[in-house]
Design a protein around this motif. Structure first.
Motif, PDB file in Angstrom:
ATOM      1  N   ALA A  13      74.411   9.980 -13.328  1.00  0.00           N
ATOM      2  CA  ALA A  13      73.332   8.666 -13.264  1.00  0.00           C
ATOM      3  C   ALA A  13      73.202   7.527 -14.389  1.00  0.00           C
ATOM      4  O   ALA A  13      72.735   6.709 -14.665  1.00  0.00           O
ATOM      5  CB  ALA A  13      71.566   9.099 -12.476  1.00  0.00           C
ATOM      6  N   ILE A  17      73.330   3.936 -14.869  1.00  0.00           N
ATOM      7  CA  ILE A  17      72.487   3.020 -15.335  1.00  0.00           C
ATOM      8  C   ILE A  17      73.114   2.420 -16.360  1.00  0.00           C
ATOM      9  O   ILE A  17      72.946   0.924 -16.571  1.00  0.00           O
ATOM     10  CB  ILE A  17      70.793   3.899 -15.376  1.00  0.00           C
ATOM     11  CG1 ILE A  17      70.596   3.748 -14.377  1.00  0.00           C
ATOM     12  CG2 ILE A  17      69.705   2.984 -16.666  1.00  0.00           C
ATOM     13  CD1 ILE A  17      69.432   5.154 -14.335  1.00  0.00           C
ATOM     14  N   ASP A  21      73.950  -1.803 -16.869  1.00  0.00           N
ATOM     15  CA  ASP A  21      72.340  -2.967 -17.212  1.00  0.00           C
ATOM     16  C   ASP A  21      73.074  -3.491 -18.343  1.00  0.00           C
ATOM     17  O   ASP A  21      73.961  -4.782 -18.679  1.00  0.00           O
ATOM     18  CB  ASP A  21      71.302  -1.875 -18.422  1.00  0.00           C
ATOM     19  CG  ASP A  21      70.578  -1.321 -17.192  1.00  0.00           C
ATOM     20  OD1 ASP A  21      70.534  -1.361 -16.336  1.00  0.00           O
ATOM     21  OD2 ASP A  21      69.780  -0.782 -18.352  1.00  0.00           O
ATOM     22  N   HIS A  45      73.508  -0.596  -7.205  1.00  0.00           N
ATOM     23  CA  HIS A  45      72.638   0.741  -6.899  1.00  0.00           C
ATOM     24  C   HIS A  45      72.173   1.598  -7.834  1.00  0.00           C
ATOM     25  O   HIS A  45      71.817   2.736  -7.469  1.00  0.00           O
ATOM     26  CB  HIS A  45      72.627   1.054  -5.614  1.00  0.00           C
ATOM     27  CG  HIS A  45      73.614   0.168  -3.810  1.00  0.00           C
ATOM     28  ND1 HIS A  45      72.357  -0.919  -4.231  1.00  0.00           N
ATOM     29  CD2 HIS A  45      74.890  -0.622  -3.876  1.00  0.00           C
ATOM     30  CE1 HIS A  45      72.669  -1.084  -3.476  1.00  0.00           C
ATOM     31  NE2 HIS A  45      74.501  -1.073  -2.880  1.00  0.00           N
ATOM     32  N   ARG A  47      70.028   2.218  -9.901  1.00  0.00           N
ATOM     33  CA  ARG A  47      68.744   3.276 -10.227  1.00  0.00           C
ATOM     34  C   ARG A  47      68.311   4.002  -8.525  1.00  0.00           C
ATOM     35  O   ARG A  47      67.342   4.136  -7.901  1.00  0.00           O
ATOM     36  CB  ARG A  47      67.776   2.616 -10.334  1.00  0.00           C
ATOM     37  CG  ARG A  47      67.792   1.817 -11.831  1.00  0.00           C
ATOM     38  CD  ARG A  47      66.760   1.079 -12.507  1.00  0.00           C
ATOM     39  NE  ARG A  47      66.517   0.481 -14.208  1.00  0.00           N
ATOM     40  CZ  ARG A  47      68.205   0.441 -14.882  1.00  0.00           C
ATOM     41  NH1 ARG A  47      69.004  -0.192 -14.478  1.00  0.00           N
ATOM     42  NH2 ARG A  47      68.326   0.387 -15.646  1.00  0.00           N
ATOM     43  N   SER A  48      69.743   3.537  -7.999  1.00  0.00           N
ATOM     44  CA  SER A  48      68.645   4.285  -6.374  1.00  0.00           C
ATOM     45  C   SER A  48      69.060   5.526  -6.358  1.00  0.00           C
ATOM     46  O   SER A  48      69.305   6.793  -6.963  1.00  0.00           O
ATOM     47  CB  SER A  48      69.799   3.561  -5.722  1.00  0.00           C
ATOM     48  OG  SER A  48      69.816   4.070  -3.817  1.00  0.00           O
ATOM     49  N   ARG A  54      74.574   7.580  -4.998  1.00  0.00           N
ATOM     50  CA  ARG A  54      74.723   8.139  -6.623  1.00  0.00           C
ATOM     51  C   ARG A  54      76.281   8.661  -6.087  1.00  0.00           C
ATOM     52  O   ARG A  54      76.927   8.357  -7.397  1.00  0.00           O
ATOM     53  CB  ARG A  54      73.933   9.675  -6.633  1.00  0.00           C
ATOM     54  CG  ARG A  54      72.538   8.490  -7.429  1.00  0.00           C
ATOM     55  CD  ARG A  54      71.597  10.126  -6.889  1.00  0.00           C
ATOM     56  NE  ARG A  54      72.104  11.211  -6.997  1.00  0.00           N
ATOM     57  CZ  ARG A  54      70.907  11.791  -5.480  1.00  0.00           C
ATOM     58  NH1 ARG A  54      69.801  11.090  -5.234  1.00  0.00           N
ATOM     59  NH2 ARG A  54      70.980  12.602  -5.090  1.00  0.00           N
TER      60      ARG A  54
END
Length: 171
Positions: A13, A17, A21, A45, A47-48, A54
């Motif tokens: 995760a 991110i 970013d 996705h 931040r999903s 994931r």
């Protein structure tokens, strides 16, 4: 203090991110929002909370070698590769120009040497060319374009580095 260590699946995760970013901020400014989504692939996705998202990100991160830089429990850098091929390097923007990318590359190069590699190749984004040049990589051809997930047209610069131990043996 920033530590560099091997990637764990539980890092997916945070790594997702970070990649989403930094990839978007430093490499995709030329692309429309729709093109960015295609070029980001599953990282769009990041931040999903959905398990499928994931899992897709964790699958993309997988590589023979993955090193993360962690600071106070946060992932601030990641390098993915295999012996002789640096696949990707991302360092959070507020950690640029602090030696973190250099440390990740040095650890990767040492691992490659240990596995018997004599040369490392990388398809550098244009943003990263000055960094790779500063750590000893050389351009091998002119700028080209490649696909990134469902997107295409991402400009890149092929580069390579002959590892120092290999230079000594051939010299």
């Amino acid at each position: 203090m920033t530590i560099i260590r091997n990637y764990r699946r539980s890092d997916a995760a945070g790594v997702g991110i970070l990649i989403a970013d930094t990839y978007e901020d430093f490499n995709l400014s030329y692309a429309s929002p729709q093109e960015r989504d295609l070029l980001l692939g599953p990282f769009r996705h990041a931040r999903s909370p959905e398990r499928e998202c994931r899992d897709a990100i964790a699958e993309v991160i997988r590589a023979d070698m993955v090193f993360v830089a962690e600071e106070e429990g946060e992932i601030v850098g990641v390098l993915r590769g295999s012996s002789g091929r640096l696949r990707s390097l991302f360092v959070r923007g507020d950690h640029h120009r602090q030696g973190l990318g250099r440390r990740l590359v040095e650890q990767f190069e040492q691992a490659c040497l240990y596995q018997g590699a004599t040369t490392i190749r990388v398809a550098s984004t244009l943003y990263a060319v000055p960094f790779y040049t500063s750590v000893g990589y050389k351009k091998t051809t002119g700028v080209r374009t490649m696909r990134s997930f469902e997107g295409s047209g991402l400009p890149y610069q092929p580069m390579k580095k002959i590892l120092p131990a290999a230079e000594q043996e051939s010299g």
